[in-house]
Write a protein that holds these residues in place. Sequence first.
Motif, PDB file in Angstrom:
ATOM      1  N   THR A 248       9.208  -8.265   3.036  1.00 23.68           N
ATOM      2  CA  THR A 248       8.350  -8.461   4.190  1.00 23.68           C
ATOM      3  C   THR A 248       7.315  -9.687   4.127  1.00 23.68           C
ATOM      4  O   THR A 248       8.193 -10.673   3.797  1.00 23.68           O
ATOM      5  CB  THR A 248       7.468  -7.297   2.454  1.00 23.68           C
ATOM      6  N   THR A 295       8.166   2.209   2.361  1.00 30.13           N
ATOM      7  CA  THR A 295       7.903   3.815   1.932  1.00 30.13           C
ATOM      8  C   THR A 295       8.835   4.732   1.912  1.00 30.13           C
ATOM      9  O   THR A 295       9.797   5.749   1.654  1.00 30.13           O
ATOM     10  CB  THR A 295       6.783   4.154   3.189  1.00 30.13           C
ATOM     11  N   VAL A 370       0.250   6.743   4.900  1.00 34.11           N
ATOM     12  CA  VAL A 370       0.548   5.956   4.086  1.00 34.11           C
ATOM     13  C   VAL A 370      -0.228   4.292   4.952  1.00 34.11           C
ATOM     14  O   VAL A 370       0.500   4.443   5.788  1.00 34.11           O
ATOM     15  CB  VAL A 370       1.455   5.779   3.077  1.00 34.11           C
ATOM     16  N   GLY A 371      -0.226   3.476   4.611  1.00 31.30           N
ATOM     17  CA  GLY A 371       0.166   2.119   4.867  1.00 31.30           C
ATOM     18  C   GLY A 371      -1.077   1.399   5.742  1.00 31.30           C
ATOM     19  O   GLY A 371      -0.400   0.019   5.961  1.00 31.30           O
ATOM     20  N   PRO A 373      -5.702   1.521   5.993  1.00 33.85           N
ATOM     21  CA  PRO A 373      -6.891   2.212   5.623  1.00 33.85           C
ATOM     22  C   PRO A 373      -6.706   3.323   7.639  1.00 33.85           C
ATOM     23  O   PRO A 373      -6.705   3.015   8.327  1.00 33.85           O
ATOM     24  CB  PRO A 373      -7.858   1.350   5.910  1.00 33.85           C
ATOM     25  N   ASP A 395      -4.332  10.165   0.604  1.00 30.26           N
ATOM     26  CA  ASP A 395      -4.645   8.471   0.779  1.00 30.26           C
ATOM     27  C   ASP A 395      -3.664   7.784  -0.250  1.00 30.26           C
ATOM     28  O   ASP A 395      -4.636   7.222  -1.084  1.00 30.26           O
ATOM     29  CB  ASP A 395      -5.804   8.237   1.619  1.00 30.26           C
ATOM     30  N   THR A 396      -2.723   7.354   0.004  1.00 25.08           N
ATOM     31  CA  THR A 396      -1.834   6.258  -0.898  1.00 25.08           C
ATOM     32  C   THR A 396      -2.202   5.321  -0.450  1.00 25.08           C
ATOM     33  O   THR A 396      -1.340   4.445   0.291  1.00 25.08           O
ATOM     34  CB  THR A 396      -0.367   7.095  -1.392  1.00 25.08           C
ATOM     35  N   TRP A 398      -0.701   1.691  -1.813  1.00 25.24           N
ATOM     36  CA  TRP A 398       0.041   0.831  -2.370  1.00 25.24           C
ATOM     37  C   TRP A 398       0.798  -0.283  -1.958  1.00 25.24           C
ATOM     38  O   TRP A 398       0.366  -0.362  -0.771  1.00 25.24           O
ATOM     39  CB  TRP A 398       1.679   1.208  -2.969  1.00 25.24           C
ATOM     40  N   GLN A 399       1.558  -0.773  -1.737  1.00 29.06           N
ATOM     41  CA  GLN A 399       2.262  -1.771  -1.331  1.00 29.06           C
ATOM     42  C   GLN A 399       4.075  -2.178  -1.638  1.00 29.06           C
ATOM     43  O   GLN A 399       4.044  -1.821  -2.533  1.00 29.06           O
ATOM     44  CB  GLN A 399       1.673  -3.766  -1.754  1.00 29.06           C
ATOM     45  N   GLU A 401       5.709  -4.698  -2.236  1.00 27.76           N
ATOM     46  CA  GLU A 401       5.292  -5.234  -3.899  1.00 27.76           C
ATOM     47  C   GLU A 401       5.206  -4.183  -4.961  1.00 27.76           C
ATOM     48  O   GLU A 401       6.125  -4.454  -6.208  1.00 27.76           O
ATOM     49  CB  GLU A 401       4.279  -6.609  -3.850  1.00 27.76           C
ATOM     50  N   THR A 483      -3.436  -8.038  -5.447  1.00 25.28           N
ATOM     51  CA  THR A 483      -3.031  -7.751  -3.929  1.00 25.28           C
ATOM     52  C   THR A 483      -3.216  -8.359  -2.400  1.00 25.28           C
ATOM     53  O   THR A 483      -2.181  -7.690  -1.693  1.00 25.28           O
ATOM     54  CB  THR A 483      -3.622  -6.848  -4.315  1.00 25.28           C
ATOM     55  N   ASP A 485      -5.537  -7.078  -0.722  1.00 27.30           N
ATOM     56  CA  ASP A 485      -6.087  -6.342  -0.288  1.00 27.30           C
ATOM     57  C   ASP A 485      -7.548  -6.619  -0.768  1.00 27.30           C
ATOM     58  O   ASP A 485      -8.142  -7.215  -1.606  1.00 27.30           O
ATOM     59  CB  ASP A 485      -6.256  -5.055  -0.102  1.00 27.30           C
ATOM     60  N   ILE A 497      -9.490   0.912   0.139  1.00 24.98           N
ATOM     61  CA  ILE A 497      -9.035  -0.068   0.281  1.00 24.98           C
ATOM     62  C   ILE A 497      -9.775  -0.658   1.856  1.00 24.98           C
ATOM     63  O   ILE A 497     -10.211   0.174   2.493  1.00 24.98           O
ATOM     64  CB  ILE A 497      -7.763   0.206   0.499  1.00 24.98           C
TER      65      ILE A 497
HETATM   66  C1  WT7 Z   1      -0.549  -2.834   2.722  1.00 25.20           C
HETATM   67  C2  WT7 Z   1       1.002  -3.641   2.138  1.00 25.20           C
HETATM   68  C3  WT7 Z   1       3.257   0.949   1.303  1.00 25.20           C
HETATM   69  C4  WT7 Z   1       3.376   1.293   2.320  1.00 25.20           C
HETATM   70  C5  WT7 Z   1       3.088   0.672   3.259  1.00 25.20           C
HETATM   71  C6  WT7 Z   1       2.816  -0.402   3.253  1.00 25.20           C
HETATM   72  C7  WT7 Z   1      -1.360  -2.147   3.841  1.00 25.20           C
HETATM   73  C8  WT7 Z   1      -1.250   0.120   2.242  1.00 25.20           C
HETATM   74  C9  WT7 Z   1      -2.647   1.871   2.102  1.00 25.20           C
HETATM   75  C10 WT7 Z   1      -3.693   2.829   2.071  1.00 25.20           C
HETATM   76  C11 WT7 Z   1      -5.389   1.343   2.822  1.00 25.20           C
HETATM   77  C12 WT7 Z   1      -3.069   0.757   2.896  1.00 25.20           C
HETATM   78  C13 WT7 Z   1      -2.766  -2.383   2.084  1.00 25.20           C
HETATM   79  C14 WT7 Z   1      -1.414  -3.215   1.788  1.00 25.20           C
HETATM   80  N1  WT7 Z   1      -1.767  -0.402   3.346  1.00 25.20           N
HETATM   81  N2  WT7 Z   1      -1.504   1.417   2.394  1.00 25.20           N
HETATM   82  N3  WT7 Z   1      -3.443   3.876   1.622  1.00 25.20           N
HETATM   83  N4  WT7 Z   1      -4.885   2.542   2.592  1.00 25.20           N
HETATM   84  N5  WT7 Z   1      -4.166   0.404   3.380  1.00 25.20           N
HETATM   85  O1  WT7 Z   1       3.314  -1.019   2.602  1.00 25.20           O
HETATM   86  O2  WT7 Z   1       4.166  -2.667   4.170  1.00 25.20           O
HETATM   87  O3  WT7 Z   1       3.677  -3.351   1.950  1.00 25.20           O
HETATM   88  O4  WT7 Z   1       1.922  -3.283   3.093  1.00 25.20           O
HETATM   89  O5  WT7 Z   1      -0.765  -2.125   3.923  1.00 25.20           O
HETATM   90  O6  WT7 Z   1      -3.522  -3.495   3.569  1.00 25.20           O
HETATM   91  O7  WT7 Z   1      -1.640  -4.342   0.851  1.00 25.20           O
HETATM   92  P1  WT7 Z   1       2.994  -2.948   3.360  1.00 25.20           P
END
Ligand code: WT7
Length: 632
Positions: A248, A295, A370-371, A373, A395-396, A398-399, A401, A483, A485, A497
């Motif tokens: 990533t 995801t 997801v992914g 905001p 609205d999930t 996560w990352q 990591e 994180t 964020d 977020i």
């Molecule tokens: C970054 C992580 C984890 C699944 C896909 C992305 C942003 C992820 C949300 C949400 C706001 C979000 C953050 C995070 N993000 N979900 N529901 N609301 N922001 O994974 O490629 O590791 O990216 O995606 O900024 O740090 P990723």
Amino acid sequence: MSDRIHTLSGYFHEYQKSVADPENFWARVADSFHWKKRWDKVLDWDFEGPDVKWFLNGKLNITENILERHLYTIGDKPAIIWEPNEPGEDSRTLTYRQLYEEVCRFSHVLQEKGVQKGDKVIIYMPMVPEAAVAMLACARVGAVHSVVFAGFSSNALSDRINDCEAKVVLTADGNFRGNKKIPVKAVVDEALEKTSTVTSVIVYQRTGQEVTMKEGRDFWWHEAIEGKGTQQEAVEMDSEDMLFILYTSGSTGKPKGVVHTCGGYMVYSKYTFENVFQYNPGDVYWCTADIGWITGHSYIVYGPLLSGATSIMFEGVPTYPHAGRFWEIVDKYKVNQFYTAPTAIRALQAHGTEPIEPFKLDSLKVLGSVGEPINEEAWHWYHTHIGKTKCPIVDTWWQTETGGIMVSPLAGITPTKPAYATLPLPGVQLAIMDPDGKEMTGNSVEGNLCIKFPWPGMIRTTYGDHDRCRQTYFATYKGMYFTGDGVKRDHDGYYRILGRVDDVINVSGHRMGTAEVENAINEHPLVVESAVVGYPHQVKGQGIYAYVICDMKNRSEQSLTNEIKDTVTKIIGPIAKPDKIQIVPGLPKTRSGKIMRRILRKVAEGNMDNMGDTSTLLDPDVVEKIIEGRIE
Ligand code: WT7
């Protein structure tokens, strides 16, 4: 489904327990899995190292918890339903029994090619069931899979192969995406010219397009599985053995390999899947992600299959052959839980409600996001037109990591608020930090989002460079996982977020390092220097705006910017292609030579009224010139 939360008070109760006694809490959850040998100790941790271990000395194979576990109870139930790119083509179903058999057969193939416990296997495949079979077969023989999104370029692929010293590559001849037929094996061939560790390539035949097969190295999938046994003993793994590496982007130029391990990831992906989506036996669940992203790992493959769910896998794109394709699929399979990204919602929203009209969508119970905001407008559109106002939206947040969902409503249980990820899942201890590194307590605060206690699904290291893991996540705030964020906790204690606070941008839910894109741009021979920032984009969430200093050599701007776009596509892939490229005479730098990105972001956003203090700039005039040449 013994650890299912059913009510809001149940959630608060579980959350309290998980904070008061995390070890007991997670031991109870972990007890519902099949372990070849139970763990000796639940948790050992230190965020300085970092050094985090869950379920110490526990022995298991995650695939036994997916395959053997369901074979005699729900063997005939669909595990994976595959919907092809072309609506006219037959769909495919793999029951739990068939999945068991396919995984076993392919495990034999891997072992025949010399794959042993700990070996790295790259999976560079389109969205076909065999991609999931490939992941599980790796896990079954103890190999570490690293899935690379099939849209990445040969350069990006060879970087990843080299970083993890992969022994085998699993791929396909080509990939059907919308009305395109994309070469896949040819990209692998190109990548392998720059690598030396790969001894075998196994090619799944999907498109039938012509490919070159190298004698002794390349094998067809269908030939390799011929005559292989449909049973295979799962290799015993330690809880902390590596399960997979997933690359990533971060704020430096080089993507990093996020490492997840067997025990903790297994427990966390299943627990979060069942609770967030409130999956019930018999439900049909669909996550539209690609398995090339986390995801897809956690919520197409591992979480749902550990739960004995029916998981839909879609090969195509949301708008092919028409903008109602998602909804057609929902009706076709009577999907109950539907999980997608805000960028897809916004793209479909742009087509209006007409494409939705022919479809009932009455099977839907839960919608997920997801992914990135989700903006309020997209949230309401999703809620009204897809969920017909009766489906809760989870609205999930996560990352890659975190391995699994960290902050989210539990469907139908946690009252939702548009654009809010709401509350942390049990076991997730959040902290909001102020600029001085102090935790902000109480409600109505805004700062940087950290996590102060380990959870089973968390990153263990960045592959091959543990110090990078420490630097990136554990050095900014002492004793905390940072994180990247920004976040707000409102008056109700709900979390919203706000987006990345580092040099990472989020384009259509794809995470991209600005430095990574700059490095790619700088590969063009006429580029002297570049700076990349994100800007708000109607559909993509963020777009990529590049400022480039060039040696023009009598070229037109048009041809040069097109060449630069091609260079980025070649180095990373089409997803990193800048939306806007502005050729500039200089970049706003401080006297110490640091680029003031704040200024570049403001110009890209079109927010030029208040540029802030520019007195420390080496050449303040350059800002005027940049504003003049701004691309609308
Ligand atoms: C970054 C992580 C984890 C699944 C896909 C992305 C942003 C992820 C949300 C949400 C706001 C979000 C953050 C995070 N993000 N979900 N529901 N609301 N922001 O994974 O490629 O590791 O990216 O995606 O900024 O740090 P990723």
